[in-house]
Write a protein that holds these residues in place. Structure first.
Motif, PDB file in Angstrom:
ATOM      1  N   ALA A   1      -4.645   6.197  -6.102  1.00  0.00           N
ATOM      2  CA  ALA A   1      -5.596   6.411  -5.002  1.00  0.00           C
ATOM      3  C   ALA A   1      -5.113   7.558  -4.117  1.00  0.00           C
ATOM      4  O   ALA A   1      -4.539   7.346  -3.043  1.00  0.00           O
ATOM      5  CB  ALA A   1      -5.766   5.135  -4.192  1.00  0.00           C
TER       6      ALA A   1
ATOM      7  N   SER B   1      -0.978  -1.652 -11.100  1.00  0.00           N
ATOM      8  CA  SER B   1      -0.605  -0.421 -10.413  1.00  0.00           C
ATOM      9  C   SER B   1       0.732   0.132 -10.888  1.00  0.00           C
ATOM     10  O   SER B   1       1.682  -0.630 -11.114  1.00  0.00           O
ATOM     11  CB  SER B   1      -0.511  -0.651  -8.902  1.00  0.00           C
ATOM     12  OG  SER B   1      -0.144   0.558  -8.239  1.00  0.00           O
TER      13      SER B   1
ATOM     14  N   LYS C   1       2.865  10.409  -3.291  1.00  0.00           N
ATOM     15  CA  LYS C   1       1.520  10.970  -3.120  1.00  0.00           C
ATOM     16  C   LYS C   1       1.533  12.496  -3.102  1.00  0.00           C
ATOM     17  O   LYS C   1       0.740  13.137  -3.812  1.00  0.00           O
ATOM     18  CB  LYS C   1       0.879  10.445  -1.836  1.00  0.00           C
ATOM     19  CG  LYS C   1      -0.489  11.074  -1.549  1.00  0.00           C
ATOM     20  CD  LYS C   1      -1.127  10.553  -0.268  1.00  0.00           C
ATOM     21  CE  LYS C   1      -2.451  11.260  -0.001  1.00  0.00           C
ATOM     22  NZ  LYS C   1      -3.128  10.747   1.207  1.00  0.00           N
TER      23      LYS C   1
ATOM     24  N   GLN D   1      -1.905   2.321  -6.475  1.00  0.00           N
ATOM     25  CA  GLN D   1      -3.231   1.699  -6.432  1.00  0.00           C
ATOM     26  C   GLN D   1      -3.564   1.244  -5.015  1.00  0.00           C
ATOM     27  O   GLN D   1      -2.673   1.065  -4.182  1.00  0.00           O
ATOM     28  CB  GLN D   1      -3.244   0.498  -7.390  1.00  0.00           C
ATOM     29  CG  GLN D   1      -4.506  -0.332  -7.435  1.00  0.00           C
ATOM     30  CD  GLN D   1      -5.670   0.348  -8.096  1.00  0.00           C
ATOM     31  OE1 GLN D   1      -6.277   1.226  -7.489  1.00  0.00           O
ATOM     32  NE2 GLN D   1      -5.988  -0.045  -9.316  1.00  0.00           N
ATOM     33  N   SER D   2      -4.845   1.060  -4.723  1.00  0.00           N
ATOM     34  CA  SER D   2      -5.271   0.557  -3.410  1.00  0.00           C
ATOM     35  C   SER D   2      -5.159  -0.963  -3.389  1.00  0.00           C
ATOM     36  O   SER D   2      -6.024  -1.661  -3.932  1.00  0.00           O
ATOM     37  CB  SER D   2      -6.710   0.976  -3.116  1.00  0.00           C
ATOM     38  OG  SER D   2      -6.796   2.355  -2.886  1.00  0.00           O
TER      39      SER D   2
ATOM     40  N   CYS E   1      -5.922   4.564 -11.356  1.00  0.00           N
ATOM     41  CA  CYS E   1      -5.196   3.655 -10.462  1.00  0.00           C
ATOM     42  C   CYS E   1      -4.199   4.405  -9.580  1.00  0.00           C
ATOM     43  O   CYS E   1      -3.178   3.855  -9.170  1.00  0.00           O
ATOM     44  CB  CYS E   1      -4.512   2.532 -11.231  1.00  0.00           C
ATOM     45  SG  CYS E   1      -3.398   3.054 -12.536  1.00  0.00           S
TER      46      CYS E   1
ATOM     47  N   GLU F   1      -5.692  -2.729  -1.026  1.00  0.00           N
ATOM     48  CA  GLU F   1      -6.793  -3.225  -0.198  1.00  0.00           C
ATOM     49  C   GLU F   1      -7.968  -3.705  -1.044  1.00  0.00           C
ATOM     50  O   GLU F   1      -8.812  -4.468  -0.570  1.00  0.00           O
ATOM     51  CB  GLU F   1      -7.268  -2.134   0.767  1.00  0.00           C
ATOM     52  CG  GLU F   1      -6.251  -1.727   1.830  1.00  0.00           C
ATOM     53  CD  GLU F   1      -5.175  -0.795   1.290  1.00  0.00           C
ATOM     54  OE1 GLU F   1      -4.151  -0.601   1.992  1.00  0.00           O
ATOM     55  OE2 GLU F   1      -5.329  -0.262   0.163  1.00  0.00           O
ATOM     56  N   LYS F   2      -8.038  -3.266  -2.295  1.00  0.00           N
ATOM     57  CA  LYS F   2      -9.092  -3.731  -3.200  1.00  0.00           C
ATOM     58  C   LYS F   2      -8.896  -5.190  -3.580  1.00  0.00           C
ATOM     59  O   LYS F   2      -9.813  -5.846  -4.065  1.00  0.00           O
ATOM     60  CB  LYS F   2      -9.078  -2.902  -4.492  1.00  0.00           C
ATOM     61  CG  LYS F   2      -9.544  -1.470  -4.368  1.00  0.00           C
ATOM     62  CD  LYS F   2      -9.486  -0.823  -5.745  1.00  0.00           C
ATOM     63  CE  LYS F   2      -9.911   0.630  -5.711  1.00  0.00           C
ATOM     64  NZ  LYS F   2      -9.784   1.257  -7.063  1.00  0.00           N
TER      65      LYS F   2
ATOM     66  N   SER G   1       0.829  -1.197   0.000  1.00  0.00           N
ATOM     67  CA  SER G   1       0.000   0.000   0.000  1.00  0.00           C
ATOM     68  C   SER G   1       0.868   1.254   0.000  1.00  0.00           C
ATOM     69  O   SER G   1       0.496   2.280  -0.577  1.00  0.00           O
ATOM     70  CB  SER G   1      -0.921   0.008   1.224  1.00  0.00           C
ATOM     71  OG  SER G   1      -1.771   1.131   1.214  1.00  0.00           O
TER      72      SER G   1
ATOM     73  N   LYS H   1      -6.005   7.629  -0.300  1.00  0.00           N
ATOM     74  CA  LYS H   1      -5.558   6.649   0.699  1.00  0.00           C
ATOM     75  C   LYS H   1      -4.430   7.235   1.535  1.00  0.00           C
ATOM     76  O   LYS H   1      -3.903   8.313   1.241  1.00  0.00           O
ATOM     77  CB  LYS H   1      -5.143   5.338   0.035  1.00  0.00           C
ATOM     78  CG  LYS H   1      -3.831   5.394  -0.731  1.00  0.00           C
ATOM     79  CD  LYS H   1      -3.395   3.978  -1.159  1.00  0.00           C
ATOM     80  CE  LYS H   1      -2.079   4.006  -1.909  1.00  0.00           C
ATOM     81  NZ  LYS H   1      -1.544   2.677  -2.196  1.00  0.00           N
TER      82      LYS H   1
END
Length: 363
Positions: A259, A84, A268, A71-72, A257, A74-75, A66, A262
């Motif tokens: 996120a 990703s 980020k 990309q998440s 893709c 968690e999906k 993560s 998050k």
């Protein structure tokens, strides 16, 4: 120059070879146009064993991924996979990959051949502080891709009807003969298809089994040239062209893709800043008339001013025209036509959606 495990096998099939990402790769087995069309209309096999495989295991595997992926993760779920990008702190792209979740704390990453060692070092550097282990398993795997609308029918004959239950971006692990293989409903052609990860010492047996399946087919193997035109028609990026250390996933049109909502991940803050300030440029899909193909590195010109460069270019067998991608800066003006200088002549290019998307919309 590295050679594929099946190098001699491909030579016996009449393959023409060319260097790619440090590997001696089969480019075609005859006509790359016929191989392209056979993939679109029927089914073909590709040897993509040059791709890298990195295993991530341990109780912090998901939390670590993560942090390093945009990309998440968690999906994802056991038996599922996600696509990703992976960014550096400046928001540039280190690589793009597929992560397969094999168990709650075990993931297999399929990375680009030219980036395997770089990716492994990048992941190791950022794994400090996470309870997980990284193993570069690239030399232990071979990978064959079976792609095309008849792929399900063909692979079901080899592996049984359970194959039909695998949905897009899912996978299963099967016992096949005296080994275990991972069969994923993934691919890079825009068609339905499967990618089979097989232990290296069983790859020839798998290739021979596929040969038997294709005995009555007009074509069997397809090379890297067809794979490139197939992915261009589908609008899929190739690392080093549409994604680089300088071209972010946002510029490449991959915001879906990334996120940004998050928790913190590498790149980020730079990606957020880029989005808020406005992208420095954008990757666009082009097509041109005539026979001259704008190719990688050529300048894109509007009103006599250079506004970008060609990233990828090739001939589309599906529409029988030159197609490709360009990166254009904020100087791009939608009211003006764009041109590319090809061997001393200006070739007009027009922008639109990827070829395959437009063709399927017409049906």
């Amino acid at each position: 120059m590295k050679k594929l495990i099946l190098n001699s096998f491909h030579e016996s099939k009449g393959a023409k070879f060319s260097p790619f990402a440090g590997w001696d790769m089969p480019i075609s087995y005859g006509s790359s146009i016929n191989e392209h069309l056979a993939t679109r209309e029927q089914v073909t096999s590709f040897d993509v064993s040059h791709m890298g495989e990195i295993e991530v295991m341990g109780k912090d595997s998901q939390r670590f991924l993560s942090f390093v992926l945009t990309q998440s993760i968690e999906k994802c779920f056991v038996g599922g996979s996600i696509y990703s990008p992976m960014c550096n702190h400046k928001g540039g792209t280190v690589d793009d990959l597929i992560a397969y979740q094999r168990s709650e704390d075990n993931f297999l990453l399929c990375v680009n051949a030219s980036n395997t060692q770089k990716d492994f070092e990048h992941l190791k550097e950022h794994a400090k502080g996470f309870d997980c282990e990284l193993i570069n398993q690239s030399s232990e795997f071979g990978q064959l891709a079976i792609q095309g609308p008849l792929s399900n029918e063909k692979i079901s004959l080899l592996l049984g009807q359970e194959i039909a239950k695998i949905r897009k971006m899912e996978f299963r692990e099967f016992s096949w003969g005296r080994t275990k293989i991972l069969v994923a409903r993934t691919g890079y052609t825009g068609e339905d298809g499967f990618e089979i990860y097989c232990p290296s010492d069983h790859l020839l047996s798998l290739a021979n089994a596929l040969e038997e399946l294709f005995e009555s087919s007009s074509s069997n193997w397809a090379g890297l040239a067809a794979r490139d035109t197939l992915r261009l028609e589908a609008g899929f990026p190739l690392y080093g062209n549409e994604l680089t250390d300088e071209i972010s996933p946002l510029q490449a049109g991959l915001e879906w893709c990334v996120a940004l909502n998050k928790d913190d991940f590498i790149g980020k803050h730079s990606l957020l800043s880029e989005k808020q300030a406005g992208l420095a440029g954008k990757v666009r899909f082009y097509r041109a008339e005539g026979r001259r193909i704008p190719r990688s590195g050529m300048k894109v010109i509007q009103g006599g001013i250079e506004i970008g460069r060609v990233l990828s270019g090739g001939y589309s067998p599906s529409i029988q025209l030159p197609i490709g991608t360009v990166w254009t800066s904020n100087d791009y003006n939608s009211q003006l036509s764009s041109e590319v200088e090809v061997r001393g002549q200006l070739v007009e290019i027009k922008y639109g959606k990827p070829v395959l998307r437009e063709l399927r919309k017409q049906k």
